[in-house]
Design a protein around this motif. Structure first.
Motif, short mmCIF file in Angstrom:
data_model
loop_
_atom_site.label_atom_id
_atom_site.label_comp_id
_atom_site.label_asym_id
_atom_site.label_seq_id
_atom_site.Cartn_x
_atom_site.Cartn_y
_atom_site.Cartn_z
N ASP A 7 32.67 5.78 -9.34
CA ASP A 7 33.76 4.92 -9.80
C ASP A 7 34.00 3.84 -8.75
O ASP A 7 34.59 4.08 -7.70
CB ASP A 7 35.02 5.75 -10.02
CG ASP A 7 36.16 4.95 -10.62
OD1 ASP A 7 36.09 3.71 -10.63
OD2 ASP A 7 37.14 5.58 -11.05
N PHE A 8 33.51 2.63 -9.04
CA PHE A 8 33.58 1.52 -8.09
C PHE A 8 35.01 1.05 -7.84
O PHE A 8 35.30 0.44 -6.81
CB PHE A 8 32.72 0.37 -8.59
CG PHE A 8 32.25 -0.56 -7.52
CD1 PHE A 8 31.47 -0.12 -6.47
CD2 PHE A 8 32.59 -1.90 -7.57
CE1 PHE A 8 31.04 -0.98 -5.49
CE2 PHE A 8 32.16 -2.78 -6.59
CZ PHE A 8 31.38 -2.32 -5.54
N SER A 9 35.93 1.33 -8.76
CA SER A 9 37.32 0.90 -8.59
C SER A 9 38.00 1.64 -7.43
O SER A 9 39.02 1.18 -6.92
CB SER A 9 38.11 1.12 -9.88
OG SER A 9 38.27 2.49 -10.15
N LYS A 10 37.43 2.74 -7.01
CA LYS A 10 38.03 3.51 -5.91
C LYS A 10 37.54 3.07 -4.53
O LYS A 10 37.96 3.62 -3.53
CB LYS A 10 37.73 5.00 -6.12
CG LYS A 10 38.38 5.55 -7.36
CD LYS A 10 38.09 7.02 -7.52
CE LYS A 10 38.77 7.55 -8.78
NZ LYS A 10 38.53 8.97 -8.96
N ASN A 12 38.16 0.34 -2.88
CA ASN A 12 39.18 -0.33 -2.07
C ASN A 12 40.52 0.39 -2.11
O ASN A 12 41.56 -0.24 -2.14
CB ASN A 12 39.34 -1.79 -2.52
CG ASN A 12 38.14 -2.62 -2.18
OD1 ASN A 12 37.51 -2.43 -1.16
ND2 ASN A 12 37.79 -3.54 -3.07
N GLY A 13 40.49 1.68 -2.09
CA GLY A 13 41.74 2.44 -2.11
C GLY A 13 41.68 3.60 -1.14
O GLY A 13 40.89 3.61 -0.19
N ARG A 16 38.24 5.42 -0.48
CA ARG A 16 37.12 4.59 -0.03
C ARG A 16 36.05 5.41 0.70
O ARG A 16 34.87 5.30 0.41
CB ARG A 16 37.61 3.47 0.88
CG ARG A 16 36.47 2.61 1.41
CD ARG A 16 36.99 1.45 2.27
NE ARG A 16 35.89 0.71 2.84
CZ ARG A 16 35.15 -0.19 2.20
NH1 ARG A 16 35.40 -0.44 0.93
NH2 ARG A 16 34.17 -0.82 2.81
N THR A 19 34.14 7.53 -1.71
CA THR A 19 33.29 6.69 -2.55
C THR A 19 32.06 6.22 -1.79
O THR A 19 30.94 6.22 -2.32
CB THR A 19 34.09 5.49 -3.11
OG1 THR A 19 35.25 5.99 -3.79
CG2 THR A 19 33.26 4.67 -4.05
N ASN A 37 33.35 1.25 -13.81
CA ASN A 37 34.56 0.53 -13.39
C ASN A 37 34.25 -0.53 -12.32
O ASN A 37 34.99 -0.69 -11.36
CB ASN A 37 35.64 1.50 -12.90
CG ASN A 37 36.08 2.44 -13.99
OD1 ASN A 37 36.18 2.06 -15.14
ND2 ASN A 37 36.32 3.69 -13.63
N HIS A 38 33.17 -1.27 -12.54
CA HIS A 38 32.73 -2.30 -11.59
C HIS A 38 33.31 -3.67 -11.90
O HIS A 38 33.20 -4.59 -11.10
CB HIS A 38 31.21 -2.40 -11.55
CG HIS A 38 30.58 -2.33 -12.90
ND1 HIS A 38 30.75 -3.30 -13.85
CD2 HIS A 38 29.83 -1.35 -13.46
CE1 HIS A 38 30.10 -2.95 -14.95
NE2 HIS A 38 29.54 -1.76 -14.75
N GLY A 39 33.91 -3.83 -13.08
CA GLY A 39 34.55 -5.08 -13.43
C GLY A 39 33.64 -6.12 -14.08
O GLY A 39 34.08 -7.22 -14.38
#
Length: 111
Positions: A7-10, A12-13, A16, A19, A37-39
């Motif tokens: 899950d790429f959205s994680k 920057n949280g 990190r 991930t 979830n890469h956008g």
């Protein structure tokens, strides 16, 4: 065992570090992974898939045996070895875009 799904959205949280470890594991243990979830919009991914498929079909298949460096090298190897049996040949089709290559001429959507 399924391939790693990351899950790429994680990235920057708070997760990190975890991930990043998952990405490292996917690279080191599997050689690939699925990124979610890469956008990147699905429409763009589908368009890229369509254009690259068309490019491979039109550009590569037509000239592969005529212009391919690996094929030329294999022909030289066969001629050099004459009747000797060639073993452990690993065929691989590689499509490179480097600075000195022209863009595919027959696939205008590829640019």
């Amino acid at each position: 065992m399924p391939i790693p799904v990351i899950d790429f959205s994680k990235l920057n949280g708070e997760e990190r570090e975890k991930t990043m470890a998952e990405i490292a594991n996917g690279c080191e243990e599997w050689g690939f992974f699925q990124l979610v979830n890469h956008g990147i919009p699905v429409e763009l991914l589908e368009r890229v898939k369509k254009v690259t498929t068309e490019c491979y079909k039109v550009e590569r298949e037509e000239n592969f045996f005529k212009d391919s460096t690996p094929v030329k090298l294999l022909k030289e190897l066969i001629e050099k070895n004459g009747e000797e049996k060639l073993e452990n040949l690993d065929w691989e089709d590689v499509f490179l875009l480097t600075d000195d290559n022209e863009w595919p001429r027959k696939t205008p959507g590829f640019k």
